[in-house]
Design an enzyme around this catalytic site. Structure first.
Site, PDB file in Angstrom:
ATOM      1  N   CYS A  19      88.393  30.788  70.040  1.00  0.00           N
ATOM      2  CA  CYS A  19      87.459  29.889  70.717  1.00  0.00           C
ATOM      3  C   CYS A  19      86.864  30.646  71.904  1.00  0.00           C
ATOM      4  CB  CYS A  19      88.133  28.573  71.119  1.00  0.00           C
ATOM      5  SG  CYS A  19      89.419  28.717  72.366  1.00  0.00           S
ATOM      6  N   ARG A  25      91.149  24.832  72.251  1.00  0.00           N
ATOM      7  CA  ARG A  25      90.943  24.719  70.802  1.00  0.00           C
ATOM      8  C   ARG A  25      91.739  25.731  69.989  1.00  0.00           C
ATOM      9  NH1 ARG A  25      84.583  25.090  70.830  1.00  0.00           N
ATOM     10  NH2 ARG A  25      85.166  26.381  72.609  1.00  0.00           N
ATOM     11  N   ASP A 130      83.967  21.994  72.425  1.00  0.00           N
ATOM     12  CA  ASP A 130      84.956  22.316  73.447  1.00  0.00           C
ATOM     13  C   ASP A 130      85.341  21.037  74.193  1.00  0.00           C
ATOM     14  OD1 ASP A 130      86.514  23.440  75.432  1.00  0.00           O
ATOM     15  OD2 ASP A 130      85.070  25.002  75.923  1.00  0.00           O
TER      16      ASP A 130
END
Length: 161
Positions: A19, A25, A130
């Site tokens: 990420c 994440r 996000d």
């Protein structure tokens, strides 16, 4: 553990989840994969294309994973997708197309192993937003989406082995 041994003649296979900052994440995805994975020769790690090395997972990511999956992310430390890490990966799965493209530019020889998590799960138009800056519920929703995609990825791997 990527080397072959006498007890395990099959080399370990690794999915690298990537990420941006490697604090929510991708560590959630790697932890979920390792928690859900029935395949003994596969494991997951994580990194972030703009990570500051050594940061812990975000408090809300830690909380979401503990509450919903009884997974402890408190020991996670962020890292960049180094050449060593990327080269050891069987698959490199990003949360967004932009992250995928950054890695393909950085490692053009590995382009066939770099996909978005949505592409790998058969949902090529899906990006994982996000959750940074949002509340616990958004982190829990993000983790649930990741878990669904990882189930599909595990099935895909099982079908191809």
């Amino acid at each position: 553990m990527s080397e072959q041994s006498e007890n395990n003649p099959t080399p370990e296979k690794m999915i690298l989840f990537v990420c941006t900052g490697n604090t929510c994440r991708s560590p959630m995805a790697a932890a979920l994969f390792n928690h859900m994975n029935p395949l003994p020769d596969w494991h997951a790690e994580s990194a972030g294309v703009a990570a500051f090395g050594g940061e812990s997972a975000s408090l809300l990511a830690i909380t979401a994973m503990q509450l919903d999956y009884a997974i402890d992310l408190s020991g996670h430390r962020s890292s960049l997708p180094t050449a060593d890490l990327v080269n050891r990966a069987t698959w490199i799965l990003t949360m967004t197309v932009a992250q995928r493209d950054i890695l393909i530019r950085a490692y053009p020889d590995l382009g066939d192993r770099i996909k978005t998590i949505g592409e790998m799960a058969g949902e090529p138009d899906l990006a994982i937003p996000d959750p940074f800056g949002h509340d616990l519920q958004i982190y829990q929703q993000t983790a649930a989406i990741l878990a669904e995609l990882i189930e599909k990825i595990i099935l895909k791997i099982q079908q191809n082995t």
